[in-house]
Design an enzyme around this catalytic site. Structure first.
Site, PDB file in Angstrom:
ATOM      1  N   CYS B  45     -87.172 -18.043 -50.409  1.00  0.00           N
ATOM      2  CA  CYS B  45     -87.022 -17.452 -51.731  1.00  0.00           C
ATOM      3  C   CYS B  45     -86.212 -18.367 -52.637  1.00  0.00           C
ATOM      4  O   CYS B  45     -85.198 -17.998 -53.199  1.00  0.00           O
ATOM      5  CB  CYS B  45     -86.415 -16.059 -51.652  1.00  0.00           C
ATOM      6  SG  CYS B  45     -86.625 -15.116 -53.176  1.00  0.00           S
ATOM      7  N   ALA B  47     -86.968 -21.429 -55.854  1.00  0.00           N
ATOM      8  CA  ALA B  47     -87.602 -21.317 -57.178  1.00  0.00           C
ATOM      9  C   ALA B  47     -89.087 -20.973 -57.065  1.00  0.00           C
ATOM     10  O   ALA B  47     -89.580 -20.068 -57.725  1.00  0.00           O
ATOM     11  CB  ALA B  47     -87.419 -22.607 -57.962  1.00  0.00           C
ATOM     12  N   GLN B  48     -89.848 -21.683 -56.190  1.00  0.00           N
ATOM     13  CA  GLN B  48     -91.276 -21.367 -56.041  1.00  0.00           C
ATOM     14  C   GLN B  48     -91.448 -19.993 -55.408  1.00  0.00           C
ATOM     15  O   GLN B  48     -92.241 -19.183 -55.870  1.00  0.00           O
ATOM     16  CB  GLN B  48     -91.997 -22.415 -55.182  1.00  0.00           C
ATOM     17  CG  GLN B  48     -92.340 -23.711 -55.901  1.00  0.00           C
ATOM     18  CD  GLN B  48     -93.404 -23.561 -56.981  1.00  0.00           C
ATOM     19  OE1 GLN B  48     -94.079 -22.531 -57.088  1.00  0.00           O
ATOM     20  NE2 GLN B  48     -93.547 -24.584 -57.818  1.00  0.00           N
ATOM     21  N   ARG B  68     -84.530 -16.002 -42.792  1.00  0.00           N
ATOM     22  CA  ARG B  68     -83.867 -16.141 -41.500  1.00  0.00           C
ATOM     23  C   ARG B  68     -82.657 -15.209 -41.445  1.00  0.00           C
ATOM     24  O   ARG B  68     -82.050 -14.897 -42.450  1.00  0.00           O
ATOM     25  CB  ARG B  68     -83.446 -17.590 -41.267  1.00  0.00           C
ATOM     26  CG  ARG B  68     -84.617 -18.465 -40.816  1.00  0.00           C
ATOM     27  CD  ARG B  68     -84.189 -19.885 -40.650  1.00  0.00           C
ATOM     28  NE  ARG B  68     -83.677 -20.390 -41.924  1.00  0.00           N
ATOM     29  CZ  ARG B  68     -82.728 -21.304 -42.048  1.00  0.00           C
ATOM     30  NH1 ARG B  68     -82.176 -21.822 -40.971  1.00  0.00           N
ATOM     31  NH2 ARG B  68     -82.323 -21.717 -43.218  1.00  0.00           N
ATOM     32  N   ASP B 108     -90.746 -28.796 -47.483  1.00  0.00           N
ATOM     33  CA  ASP B 108     -91.644 -29.494 -46.542  1.00  0.00           C
ATOM     34  C   ASP B 108     -91.009 -29.773 -45.192  1.00  0.00           C
ATOM     35  O   ASP B 108     -91.617 -29.597 -44.140  1.00  0.00           O
ATOM     36  CB  ASP B 108     -92.039 -30.885 -47.092  1.00  0.00           C
ATOM     37  CG  ASP B 108     -92.894 -30.778 -48.330  1.00  0.00           C
ATOM     38  OD1 ASP B 108     -93.338 -29.656 -48.640  1.00  0.00           O
ATOM     39  OD2 ASP B 108     -93.103 -31.821 -48.973  1.00  0.00           O
ATOM     40  N   GLN B 110     -88.861 -28.364 -43.502  1.00  0.00           N
ATOM     41  CA  GLN B 110     -88.640 -27.242 -42.587  1.00  0.00           C
ATOM     42  C   GLN B 110     -89.942 -26.673 -42.034  1.00  0.00           C
ATOM     43  O   GLN B 110     -89.905 -25.782 -41.190  1.00  0.00           O
ATOM     44  CB  GLN B 110     -87.899 -26.121 -43.318  1.00  0.00           C
ATOM     45  CG  GLN B 110     -86.492 -26.493 -43.737  1.00  0.00           C
ATOM     46  CD  GLN B 110     -85.852 -25.414 -44.609  1.00  0.00           C
ATOM     47  OE1 GLN B 110     -86.291 -24.270 -44.611  1.00  0.00           O
ATOM     48  NE2 GLN B 110     -84.818 -25.784 -45.348  1.00  0.00           N
ATOM     49  N   HIS B 132     -98.373 -27.087 -49.868  1.00  0.00           N
ATOM     50  CA  HIS B 132     -98.498 -28.537 -49.708  1.00  0.00           C
ATOM     51  C   HIS B 132     -98.981 -28.757 -48.276  1.00  0.00           C
ATOM     52  O   HIS B 132     -98.518 -28.089 -47.362  1.00  0.00           O
ATOM     53  CB  HIS B 132     -97.139 -29.202 -49.941  1.00  0.00           C
ATOM     54  CG  HIS B 132     -97.167 -30.702 -49.823  1.00  0.00           C
ATOM     55  ND1 HIS B 132     -98.209 -31.483 -50.262  1.00  0.00           N
ATOM     56  CD2 HIS B 132     -96.246 -31.558 -49.319  1.00  0.00           C
ATOM     57  CE1 HIS B 132     -97.932 -32.754 -50.024  1.00  0.00           C
ATOM     58  NE2 HIS B 132     -96.760 -32.836 -49.454  1.00  0.00           N
ATOM     59  N   GLU B 389    -102.788 -36.025 -59.984  1.00  0.00           N
ATOM     60  CA  GLU B 389    -101.640 -36.609 -59.297  1.00  0.00           C
ATOM     61  C   GLU B 389    -101.115 -37.862 -59.983  1.00  0.00           C
ATOM     62  O   GLU B 389    -100.167 -38.481 -59.512  1.00  0.00           O
ATOM     63  CB  GLU B 389    -101.999 -36.920 -57.834  1.00  0.00           C
ATOM     64  CG  GLU B 389    -102.501 -35.720 -57.043  1.00  0.00           C
ATOM     65  CD  GLU B 389    -101.470 -34.602 -56.894  1.00  0.00           C
ATOM     66  OE1 GLU B 389    -100.275 -34.822 -57.212  1.00  0.00           O
ATOM     67  OE2 GLU B 389    -101.864 -33.494 -56.465  1.00  0.00           O
ATOM     68  N   GLU B 393     -99.236 -35.198 -64.050  1.00  0.00           N
ATOM     69  CA  GLU B 393     -97.868 -34.845 -63.638  1.00  0.00           C
ATOM     70  C   GLU B 393     -96.791 -35.750 -64.226  1.00  0.00           C
ATOM     71  O   GLU B 393     -95.609 -35.419 -64.165  1.00  0.00           O
ATOM     72  CB  GLU B 393     -97.770 -34.840 -62.105  1.00  0.00           C
ATOM     73  CG  GLU B 393     -98.410 -33.596 -61.512  1.00  0.00           C
ATOM     74  CD  GLU B 393     -97.760 -33.149 -60.212  1.00  0.00           C
ATOM     75  OE1 GLU B 393     -96.541 -33.349 -60.067  1.00  0.00           O
ATOM     76  OE2 GLU B 393     -98.477 -32.636 -59.349  1.00  0.00           O
TER      77      GLU B 393
END
Lengths: 492, 493
Positions: B45, B47-48, B68, B108, B110, B132, B389, B393
């Protein structure tokens, strides 16, 4: 001879092809305290912005400030609209942002903002306390700027200006959003500032003025015209009542006899409770007046109805016959209603043109992202005609005077002919004639069974159709009553 | 775990790389129906995670957050974000078994540990979503065969995803379904519904694949998006100091210049950006950007080759295992550069001045965008993916530099992007040493047009304009931008 404090010579300013100010000359001498009044759109704000160097102009504006005075030799401007930025320096806010909670702060707190100001202007922090008290800011210190309402932002700017005590103080609409007592307090402070040698320039058409005011002016045809008294300052031309477009004369489609049903609503941010045990029902056809002081919870209550508040999901709310959180989207809720508020105005895309602004009401979006169908085009044109906005159709919202921007946003709320209209201080910043016209439109709409929630301060002009009234105080319902003798009850 | 891409036969590699289809509005008429009434559990939880969840709930979907145990017990920011907005929060054990769709929005790095914890708890036939594909493609994570694996990747920061949704619009989004994990054939329907739930369908959706997303995303972020912006900023600043330009001015020009210049990309592509220059400056910028393309092409190709072969991800994962030794070292070095340490002066620079006094950056951007695009397309990536890409961006990343310089850029982007950015920067600076010796203050720091005759050769200008406008990145860009015309300007200084 004494030098004028402010000397304006041959000032000319153009917006695109139209000149707003044309060879304007004006001198403000020491000891003079000015009111600049007159109808919306005559160039008052433009002139104020030119004086403080926020606009490009032709001609000269010079100042004779006193470097030996105890007052700082600056010209300070309080705009009608306060534009703050987030911690990263941009302004990419959206108007529901203050209801969405994110653990990391987006904007400065009131306290930090004042600290910054003290540092920039070399002010003693202790001196701000009395102004915070007058404007009721003692409990706001830890609040983020994004969490303040537009009225609170205005007051925060006043606090800073009064604290600074500049040699020249220009304020655009000083009384917007203030209640009776705050206006009186503010006028007393103005008198004190005048005694200390501050030159005031207040842009206002309000009847209550500080005693110190001794000069009056308005702008006509781009030039300053002096008046002997504020009574002599022109009023806007009362607008002719027109018949509503045909599609707005039909009763709106009602989806459920009870539009809003709230039971035991509680909203809090951390320790702070904003709404307490609210029970409220709005039935189809009712016209509610919602009142309460700044910070009493009015806007939060309305955000629950508009689908903008995340905590709506944790409360018992039925909207248009459906329980909130039962699989409906916020866009499905918004389809039923039209809303206008000072905050929505603040966040609205100022680069959208008037036609796009009004048409965005079909989709409840904050700019126009979709193509219009034939019927929608027709309705748009009728509404543009009704509000005398046809000529402004292709002008950007930001290029219009505040009053016309408001009209465009009102047109946006009714263009899809919603069953519920939520008008949160719709006349804030409008002059008397515009407010009257605006309220007449509301009264006309109400004849066709329009359901209405109207937020207005105690002093403001109100539509006559109001038949129910609820007053909030500190997040609780103070009173609910049916309005029978409309005029008498409302004028208290 | 083996690199998934490397296990594929060439034919399959090429097939997956070539997925890129700009989707028509009519593909989204089913709205969020495919997910209506289903239980959505978001893992993470930040920003995204928060902003996507708020959008999905406001679209009528049932959203809760699995965090967790420690995050809940210690009331960390992720817990506060979720509970302050009245979401149901629980541990993995409590919530994952109930989920029809698990959305993984953790960082990523994790992913492997998160997926290892989550997968055994997922119910039979549920769906797992990524934003991603690194974990699947590069780390080779194998997902249980009964689980559907999809990707929905909004191409904007989380706060924008929320802001645009509430304005009634959305942000451009890329969606994909993992071909190894679509046992029930429901992947596309759910990815589309999820995309509608975040508002992405209004702003342009690209149908991609996990492979195409990863290989193009890595390439873009390492080269034009972060790497070259970092190298160009540092070299420009150092050059101005060397030539006696006031440090506060130099710092401000570099910090805000990239943003103002790339804003023009958003509206009119590379040629739109070049059109902001005077004719003589355009000719000059064209010439030096051609030179820059020649110098840097081998480096761009090396990055693309290392990404395709898996060499890049392998070395980066070795650094992860080594406690991020290289990453931390490079991060510290970046923090010590003169540009980072010199605050922007309190000087007003107007918008056009950023172009006129920073022609060098315009040349860097043109060279970088075109090179990244060309290199990706040569490697089998479709122009649509390559456009997103690279050109698309660039202004978004430039915006982060305007906020708080390179520190902010490297903090906001992913760990993977940060690592690749430093890698590029290390190699690119020496490569440009000779070129930079030829640069003077007319290209960076002072107005290029000062004291010059404004005349140009007609024929030469026509040729240059044609070359700029006919570049494939401009051709695909015109098509894609038309679909995103309503996209609001992200910010103003």
């Amino acid at each position: 001879m004494v030098d004028p404090v402010v000397h304006i010579a041959n000032l000319t300013i153009q917006h695109g092809k139209d000149s707003v100010l044309q060879d304007l000359n004006w001198q403000i001498f020491p000891g003079e305290q000015w009111i600049l009044g007159g109808p919306s759109g005559t160039g008052k704000t433009t002139l104020a912005k030119a004086i403080v160097g926020q606009l490009k102009y032709e001609g000269t504006i010079s100042f004779h400030l006193d470097n030996n005075s105890s007052l700082p030799p600056v010209v300070h401007y309080v705009s009608n609209w306060f534009q703050f930025t987030n911690l990263e320096g941009d302004r990419n806010f959206y108007y529901q942002q203050r209801y969405n909670k994110f653990a990391k702060n987006d904007t400065l707190t009131v306290f930090a903002e004042l600290k910054h100001f003290a540092k920039d202007e070399q002010l003693a922090f202790e001196d701000v306390a009395p102004y915070l008290t007058i404007f009721g800011f003692e409990n706001f210190k830890d609040q983020q700027l994004i969490e303040l309402s537009s009225g609170e932002h205005k007051r925060l700017q006043l606090v800073k200006a009064l604290w600074l005590q500049p040699q020249v103080l220009v304020i655009d609409q000083p009384y917007t959003g203030l209640d009776v007592q705050s206006r009186k307090d503010l006028n007393q402070i103005f008198d004190q500032l005048a005694d200390k040698g501050v030159s005031l320039l207040l842009i206002s058409n309000d009847d209550e003025q500080p005693d110190c005011i001794n000069r009056f002016a308005e702008i006509q045809n781009g030039k300053i015209v002096l008046r002997h008294h504020s009574r002599e300052i022109s009023r806007g031309i009362p607008r002719k009542r027109k018949e509503l477009p045909y599609f707005l004369q039909q009763p709106p489609k009602i989806s459920d006899p009870t539009m809003v049903k709230m039971r035991q609503i509680n909203i809090s941010y951390g320790e702070k409770q904003v709404l307490k045990n609210i029970d409220w029902e709005v039935k189809a056809g009712e016209k509610w007046l919602l009142q309460g002081h700044n910070g009493s919870g009015k806007s939060t209550l309305l955000s629950l109805i508009n689908g903008d508040h995340p905590q709506a999901y944790a409360n018992d709310i039925h909207l248009f016959g459906k329980k909130r959180g039962s699989g409906e989207s916020i866009w499905e809720i918004k389809e039923h209603l039209g809303i206008i508020s000072p905050e929505l105005h603040w966040y609205y895309d100022m680069n959208a043109n008037v036609g796009q602004t009004i048409a965005s009401g079909f989709f409840d979006s904050m700019s126009l992202y979709q193509k219009l169908g034939y019927e929608q085009q027709q309705k748009l044109d009728q509404v543009l005609h009704f509000f005398d906005l046809k000529d402004a159709k292709h002008k950007t919202l930001g290029s219009l005077p505040l009053g016309q921007q408001r009209l465009a946003l009102l047109a946006r709320t009714i263009v899809k002919h919603p069953e519920l209209l939520i008008l949160d201080e719709p006349c804030q910043g409008l002059d008397k004639e515009q407010s009257q016209y605006f309220n007449d439109v509301i009264d006309d709409l109400s004849k066709n069974g329009q359901t209405l929630i109207y937020v207005g301060h105690f002093q403001s002009q109100l539509p006559t159709c109001i038949d129910n009234k609820m007053v909030l105080e500190k997040g609780e319902i103070k009173s609910v009553e049916r309005v029978i003798h409309k005029k008498e009850t409302l004028s208290t | 775990m083996a690199n998934y891409f490397n296990t594929l036969p060439l034919r399959e590699q090429l097939e997956q790389l070539s997925h890129a289809e700009f989707m028509d509005n009519t593909e989204f008429t089913d709205g969020v129906n495919a997910l209506k009434g289903k239980k959505i559990v978001i893992v993470g939880c930040g920003a995204q995670g928060l902003n996507q969840g708020l959008n999905l709930r406001d679209s009528g979907l049932d959203v809760s957050y699995a965090l967790r145990k420690e995050a809940i017990e210690q009331k960390r920011d992720s817990w506060k974000n979720a509970t302050d907005n009245n979401f149901n929060v629980g541990t993995y054990e409590e919530l994952i078994p109930t989920a029809d769709l698990v959305i993984n929005l953790t960082p990523d790095k994790q992913h492997t540990s998160v997926i290892n914890a989550v997968m055994p708890l997922m119910k039979e036939g549920a769906t797992l979503s990524y934003s991603h594909g690194f974990n699947i493609v590069e780390e080779g994570m194998q997902i249980r065969k009964d689980i559907t694996v999809i990707m929905v990747a909004p191409k904007c920061p989380g706060s924008e995803v929320r802001a645009e949704y509430l304005r009634g619009f959305g942000v451009p989004t890329l969606i994909a379904v993992h071909p190894e994990n679509d046992p029930q054939g429901k992947g596309w329907a759910e990815a589309k519904a999820y995309c509608v739930g975040t508002g992405g369908h209004k702003a342009g959706v690209l149908k991609s694949s996990f492979v195409a997303e990863v290989k193009s995303d890595l390439m873009g972020e390492q080269t034009i998006l972060c790497g070259l912006l970092q190298t160009g900023s540092i070299l420009s600043f150092d050059k101005m100091i060397e030539k006696g330009i006031e440090a506060g001015y130099a710092s401000k020009l570099v910090q805000y210049g990239v943003e103002v210049i790339t804003e023009a990309l958003k509206h009119g592509g590379v040629s739109g950006m070049m059109d902001r220059l005077s004719n003589p400056a355009k000719v000059k910028a064209f010439e030096i950007s051609e030179e820059l393309k020649d110098i840097m092409r081998p480096l761009f190709q090396k990055h693309q080759d290392d990404i395709m072969s898996g060499h890049f991800s392998k070395t980066m994962m070795e650094d992860w295992a080594n406690g991020d030794a290289n990453l931390l070292k490079w991060r510290a070095e970046t923090g010590e550069t003169a540009f980072e340490k010199t605050p922007a002066g309190d000087i007003k620079i107007n918008e056009q001045e950023y172009f006129d006094n920073y022609t060098l950056m315009v040349a860097f951007i043109r060279a970088g965008v075109e090179l990244a695009f060309e290199t990706m397309v040569e490697a089998g990536i479709k122009p649509e993916s390559a456009y997103y890409e690279s050109l698309h961006e660039t202004p978004l990343i430039a915006n982060t530099i305007a906020r708080k310089k390179l520190f902010e850029m490297n903090r906001v982007i992913s760990d993977t992007a940060e690592y690749g950015c430093y890698l590029f920067d290390q190699a690119c600076k020496p490569l440009l040493a000779d070129f930079m010796k030829t640069v003077d203050t007319d290209l960076v720091g002072k107005n290029f047009n000062e004291g010059k005759d404004a005349a140009v050769d007609n024929a030469q200008l026509v040729v240059i304009n044609e070359i700029l406008r006919d570049h494939p990145v401009e051709i695909v860009g015109r098509k894609l931008r038309k679909a995103m015309t309503a996209m609001k300007a992200i910010k103003t200084v």
